[in-house]
Design an enzyme around this catalytic site. Structure first.
Site, mmCIF file in Angstrom:
data_model
loop_
_atom_site.group_PDB
_atom_site.id
_atom_site.type_symbol
_atom_site.label_atom_id
_atom_site.label_comp_id
_atom_site.label_asym_id
_atom_site.label_seq_id
_atom_site.Cartn_x
_atom_site.Cartn_y
_atom_site.Cartn_z
ATOM 1 N N GLU A 49 4.556 23.692 1.479
ATOM 2 C CA GLU A 49 5.517 24.294 2.712
ATOM 3 C C GLU A 49 5.935 23.275 3.436
ATOM 4 O OE1 GLU A 49 6.668 27.404 2.806
ATOM 5 O OE2 GLU A 49 5.046 28.527 1.557
ATOM 6 N N GLU A 87 15.251 28.996 1.228
ATOM 7 C CA GLU A 87 14.158 27.837 1.708
ATOM 8 C C GLU A 87 14.773 26.571 1.160
ATOM 9 O OE1 GLU A 87 10.622 28.838 0.316
ATOM 10 O OE2 GLU A 87 10.369 30.651 1.588
ATOM 11 N N HIS A 127 8.650 24.876 -0.974
ATOM 12 C CA HIS A 127 9.014 25.658 -0.043
ATOM 13 C C HIS A 127 9.251 25.346 1.268
ATOM 14 C CE1 HIS A 127 8.090 29.378 -2.799
ATOM 15 N NE2 HIS A 127 7.391 28.341 -3.327
#
Length: 343
Positions: free
Chosen positions: A223, A67, A159
């Site tokens: 995210e 990531e 992430h």
């Protein structure tokens, strides 16, 4: 250390010559910032002189090694601080999580590290692999950092997701038990371009839950987009996040505002674990996160059970049929509202 200060290449040295940091190093930058390196990929900065900063901020990335965009963001920030181009207003700990997984461009080498916090690393088989040992090391680093000084505690675990998403950027807000969700933190996330929030409703073994529960930190799993190889990220898509984080760590009082109507709030409705070898998701592998389904739709199955959408509009998040048996293979979420907020 002079080479490190001049180049700022902490992550590169941690990956290519980790022996440099197998013992701790402390030194002071020209602007008075105290630097403390305790292990490869673990570096903290303390504001000097000792006027008490009112925030203690943890920025972690690379808990999953492939990531890459958050890793590149944190790498740039560390370079800027070491070379004197960025002056901090608060103490900050940077954690580059899974260095060996970065080197092979995989989520992990042996075990998903983001299922190993809150002591899970030492349960069952114990510290039997590098990911478990590293998870404990990261926990210890957070504990030392938060306990070393006063101030409100923050932890953003950065992430990117395995698959595309109908809502490109989103954050998981760990279960708060009896604490109240923070409007100020939602405003900060919105400034990062993160306007979709998932409210977890149970204890987990993620890194952000560890900091939230153990240290009452404002903590989130953030995210920021989709997984891409190093060097292939369109960093323009991450500019809002990088700028907001930069302002957070360099401004004494950074307090963006948010209109709650601009946010999409979901709560977790089902946590579906893979319990048997034959586990199947009933949608295509490229189905984006937040795709929703009518009530009664079969979402996943294994020989002993089918998992169905319990409500109209129930959406999927983090589907992965290949997780280890006993681990989460899918979350389902439904829209909700936050009626009670802290400032």
């Amino acid at each position: 250390m002079q080479e490190l200060i001049e180049s700022g290449q902490f992550l590169t040295l941690s990956r290519r010559n980790s022996a440099l940091f197998e013992r701790s190093h402390q030194f002071t930058l020209a602007n008075g910032t105290l630097v403390d390196i305790t292990a490869p990929g673990i570096i903290s900065f303390s504001v000097q002189p000792t006027s008490k900063p009112n925030k203690r901020i943890v920025l972690s990335c690379g808990v999953h090694g492939n990531e890459t965009a958050p890793i590149e963001i944190c790498d740039d920030l560390v370079k800027g601080i070491l070379t004197g181009n960025i002056t901090l207003a608060h103490d900050v700990l940077f954690l580059f999580g899974n260095l060996p997984a970065m080197d092979i461009a995989e989520r992990f080498v042996e075990e998903n590290m983001n299922r190993l916090f809150s002591g899970a690393h030492s349960k069952g088989e114990g510290l039997v692999n590098a990911e478990r040992v590293r998870a404990k090391q990261l926990e210890d680093a957070v504990a030392s950092f938060f306990e070393a000084g006063e101030g409100t505690r923050y932890h953003y675990d950065l992430h990117t997701a395995i698959r595309a998403s109908k809502n490109e950027k989103f954050a998981v807000y760990p279960y708060l038990h009896d604490r109240i969700h923070s409007k100020g933190q939602l405003a900060f996330l919105a400034a990062c371009g993160v306007k979709t929030i998932l409210l977890s409703e149970s204890s987990t073994t993620t890194f952000s839950y560890f900091s939230s529960y153990q240290y009452n930190a404002h903590a989130f799993t953030v995210e920021l987009g989709k997984v891409r190889p190093f060097g292939q990220n369109d960093m323009r898509r991450f500019e809002d996040a990088k700028q907001a984080i930069t302002q957070l760590i360099t401004q004494t009082e950074y307090a963006p505002k948010v209109d709650m109507d601009d946010l999409d709030i979901y709560r977790v409705n089902q946590v579906i674990n893979r319990n048997e070898e034959q586990f199947t998701l009933h949608f295509d592998d490229d189905t984006p996160n937040f795709t929703d389904y009518p009530k009664g739709t079969v979402l996943a199955s294994e020989p002993s059970k089918e998992y169905i959408a319990e409500q109209d509009g129930e959406a999927i998040v983090f589907p992965n049929a290949k997780v280890a048996i006993g681990q989460r293979a899918l979350l389902t979420v439904v829209p909700t509202t936050l009626d009670k907020l802290d400032v």
